[in-house]
Scaffold this active site. Structure first.
Site, mmCIF file in Angstrom:
data_model
loop_
_atom_site.group_PDB
_atom_site.id
_atom_site.type_symbol
_atom_site.label_atom_id
_atom_site.label_comp_id
_atom_site.label_asym_id
_atom_site.label_seq_id
_atom_site.Cartn_x
_atom_site.Cartn_y
_atom_site.Cartn_z
ATOM 1 N N ARG A 17 19.475 -21.162 -21.216
ATOM 2 C CA ARG A 17 19.381 -22.133 -20.140
ATOM 3 C C ARG A 17 20.188 -23.380 -20.482
ATOM 4 N NH1 ARG A 17 14.275 -23.225 -20.219
ATOM 5 N NH2 ARG A 17 14.476 -25.242 -21.251
ATOM 6 N N TYR A 32 28.592 -32.961 4.704
ATOM 7 C CA TYR A 32 28.157 -31.559 4.700
ATOM 8 C C TYR A 32 26.665 -31.471 5.042
ATOM 9 C CZ TYR A 32 26.489 -27.146 2.755
ATOM 10 O OH TYR A 32 25.855 -25.940 2.583
ATOM 11 N N ASP A 38 32.365 -35.810 -3.856
ATOM 12 C CA ASP A 38 32.382 -34.370 -3.579
ATOM 13 C C ASP A 38 33.834 -33.998 -3.310
ATOM 14 O OD1 ASP A 38 32.325 -31.833 -2.471
ATOM 15 O OD2 ASP A 38 30.520 -32.183 -1.288
ATOM 16 N N LYS A 97 33.627 -22.392 -3.702
ATOM 17 C CA LYS A 97 34.743 -22.468 -2.771
ATOM 18 C C LYS A 97 36.080 -22.239 -3.486
ATOM 19 C CE LYS A 97 31.459 -23.614 0.174
ATOM 20 N NZ LYS A 97 30.279 -24.017 -0.592
#
Length: 381
Positions: free
Chosen positions: A46, A98, A170, A195
């Site tokens: 993790r 967004y 972003d 993306k």
């Protein structure tokens, strides 16, 4: 080192045990220790994983940053940034944002006492209208999703520095190929790695990049404590995708320009949103802070009819009606019912996101075929 060379080589070294040129997929949850007082830097997956570490180094290098942290999604990365704040803190962000970010800000974090101001950031001075002693974070998205508004990062940073705000950008729509916010003064860059960085519509992932070591340690703590981490298989796929990022982005930009110009000249098209046009409101800013104008654009029909917009989206053949963006295949999207459905209709319309708006993610196919597809679809509306 030039961008294309970094895309191929940054963060990646031959495997020391075999000489494998590709980073191995370390598919493990734990690591054997030599003793409780001595280990090789890996304890539990993790927190750290060698495949993920290579990817983090690669993404950091592409953004000209010192530190990278990968998350299981872009929203996981965004979540970590907001968790830097305390109840009573305030955030300034865009009113053209967004839908997933808006939903998280409003429906998750507001109930914990964090206040969000959604304003027009295309004019940096608007920040001063809501700036106060409780403001801690400026969250910028540029180009914005889906109206392709451009925010002047340097101008916003200059105002944010007056109050020592954290500035996060972003950078998903631009990718590090087109824009590097850290070089423009930002503290944190966020990517939906899903993306352009991945580029093949087969991974969901997010990333943060920064230069400040203290900020890195705080965000790494949140990543490890809250556990929104990607697996090694996905990390491998993104490492592979990044190797062709510069080549793909060149084609996305070339195709995006051709299709934007085609749509602008078409008699059935009303408004078109693409920052490469000289009449775009912040074209000069885009030209200053970006290397090209990308493969994302939005438009409306001259006959601003939702029924006709739906007919168009149902009539395309090469474009796939789907959420997401930045893959090699071209996508067509209806923001009002898909990516931005979580934003109340009145708020959407106030920012210019009308129900008939159509968003395109231009892929790397032959532009002539994509234009022919749009042409036959437009003939039916």
């Amino acid at each position: 080192m030039k961008f294309g060379t970094k895309a191929v080589h940054a963060g990646v070294t031959p495997d020391p045990s075999t000489g494998a040129i590709m980073t191995p997929i370390y598919q493990t949850s734990t690591y054997v220790q030599e003793s409780p007082a001595k280990h090789k830097g890996y304890a539990y997956a993790r927190g750290t994983n060698p495949t993920r570490n290579a990817l983090q180094q690669s993404i950091a290098a592409l953004e000209n940053g010192q530190y990278g942290i990968c998350f299981s999604s872009g929203m996981g990365a965004t979540d970590a940034v907001i968790k830097l704040l305390n109840p009573g803190d305030e955030v300034i962000t865009s009113n053209d944002l967004y839908g997933g970010s808006y939903r998280m800000f409003k429906r998750v974090f507001e109930k914990y006492g964090i206040k969000f101001h959604f304003i027009d950031l295309t004019q940096a001075d608007n920040i001063r209208s809501v700036l106060n002693d409780r403001t801690r974070l400026l969250w910028i998205e540029t180009p914005t999703n889906p109206l392709m508004n451009i925010v002047d990062i340097q101008a916003c940073v200059a105002i944010a520095r007056e109050r020592k705000l954290i500035v996060a950008v972003d950078n998903t729509f631009a990718s590090p190929y087109l824009q590097n916010p850290l070089d423009l003064g930002a503290d944190i860059v966020m990517h939906s790695v899903t993306k352009y960085l991945s580029g093949h519509s087969d991974v969901v992932m997010g990333a943060l990049v920064m230069n400040d070591e203290k900020l890195y340690q705080e965000l790494f703590f949140l990543m490890n404590s809250c556990g929104a981490v990607p697996g090694p298989q996905d990390s491998f796929l993104v490492l592979r995708g990044i190797k062709t990022l510069h080549l793909r982005m060149e084609r996305h930009c070339l195709n995006g320009r051709k299709i934007a110009e085609y749509l602008k000249a078409h008699p059935k098209i009303g408004k078109i949103y693409w920052p490469g046009f000289t009449d775009h409101p912040n074209h000069a800013v885009a030209k200053k802070q970006m290397r090209d104008f990308g493969g994302m654009l939005s438009f409306t029909l001259k006959d601003d009819s939702l029924d006709k917009a739906i007919k168009l989206m149902e009539s395309v053949e090469l474009f796939s009606l789907a959420e997401s963006l930045g893959g090699v295949e071209s996508l067509i999207n209806h923001p009002a019912s898909m990516t931005h459905a979580s934003i109340p209709p009145a708020e959407r319309v106030k920012s210019g996101l009308v129900d008939s708006l159509i968003r395109l993610s231009i892929g790397v196919e032959d532009a002539e075929d994509l234009i022919a597809d749009l042409d036959q679809a437009l003939a039916k509306v």
